[in-house]
Design an enzyme around this catalytic site. Sequence first.
Site, PDB file in Angstrom:
ATOM      1  N   ASP A 159       0.940  -1.038   0.076  1.00 55.63           N
ATOM      2  CA  ASP A 159       0.021   0.155  -0.192  1.00 55.63           C
ATOM      3  C   ASP A 159       0.980   1.214   0.069  1.00 55.63           C
ATOM      4  O   ASP A 159       1.953   1.270  -0.445  1.00 55.63           O
ATOM      5  CB  ASP A 159      -0.941   0.024   1.243  1.00 55.63           C
ATOM      6  CG  ASP A 159      -2.415   0.938   0.892  1.00 55.63           C
ATOM      7  OD1 ASP A 159      -2.224   1.814   0.485  1.00 55.63           O
ATOM      8  OD2 ASP A 159      -3.366   0.007   1.090  1.00 55.63           O
ATOM      9  N   HIS A 181       2.020   2.263  -3.180  1.00 53.37           N
ATOM     10  CA  HIS A 181       1.368   3.343  -3.848  1.00 53.37           C
ATOM     11  C   HIS A 181       2.074   4.821  -3.910  1.00 53.37           C
ATOM     12  O   HIS A 181       1.492   5.695  -4.438  1.00 53.37           O
ATOM     13  CB  HIS A 181      -0.130   3.463  -3.532  1.00 53.37           C
ATOM     14  CG  HIS A 181      -0.985   2.193  -3.670  1.00 53.37           C
ATOM     15  ND1 HIS A 181      -2.159   2.034  -2.994  1.00 53.37           N
ATOM     16  CD2 HIS A 181      -0.995   1.121  -4.217  1.00 53.37           C
ATOM     17  CE1 HIS A 181      -2.739   0.755  -3.068  1.00 53.37           C
ATOM     18  NE2 HIS A 181      -1.901   0.313  -4.268  1.00 53.37           N
TER      19      HIS A 181
END
Length: 225
Positions: free
Chosen positions: A199, A222
Amino acid sequence: MVVATLALTSSVDAAAVGKTCVVANNKNDDSLGIIQAFKDCQSGGTVVFPKGNTYNIRSIIKIEKLKNVYIDFQSKVNMPRFNKKFKGESAFITLKGDNVHMSGGGSFNGNGQTWWDVKDVTAPTVLRVTLKNSQLGNFKILNSPRAHMGVTSCQDLVLHNLYFKSASINSNRPMNTDALQISSTTNLLLKDSELIVGDDCTAINGGNTGITVSNVKCVGGHGFR
């Protein structure tokens, strides 16, 4: 995101004074030995996780009111495997205090695979800190079940030489495994680190000022936000 230059003059050695407290193993739950060592060296002491030792925690650990404490972290600390009793807890380990310094090359194993395999995203963060005038570095967090580290209501904090990696061994990929979640913090420097996560590499939430990220490699996540 606010980017600023952070200059702190405190050193790791400055905190390594006073009493030395070695974390003892406990057959039932090593959380008890960890809590006791911090209690005994709460002010002006050095808490030692010796090289080669492994600790298995089975309870939530909350350490507060630390002052001028050095953590010599050379051990391996295993978080619990998936267990419903931990769902929704803030963190497995919480540290709060002023002038706290940690280094040593040790590692936290989050046992994340046991959470990813049941597709549960309510696990605690591995490590959460609320610290002032502090430096933490040279340690690993591996296979975090959710966020690796939380920085909450900190002031003048340096994080350096961190290595966070969460990677699944099957098709159940790491979920919500932010490397660093930051909120209500003033003057944070994150530098010289590698973050391999599923993430965000940083999740910069509300109430922050003076956040600096320097020489940090983000892989598989991300990015920074």
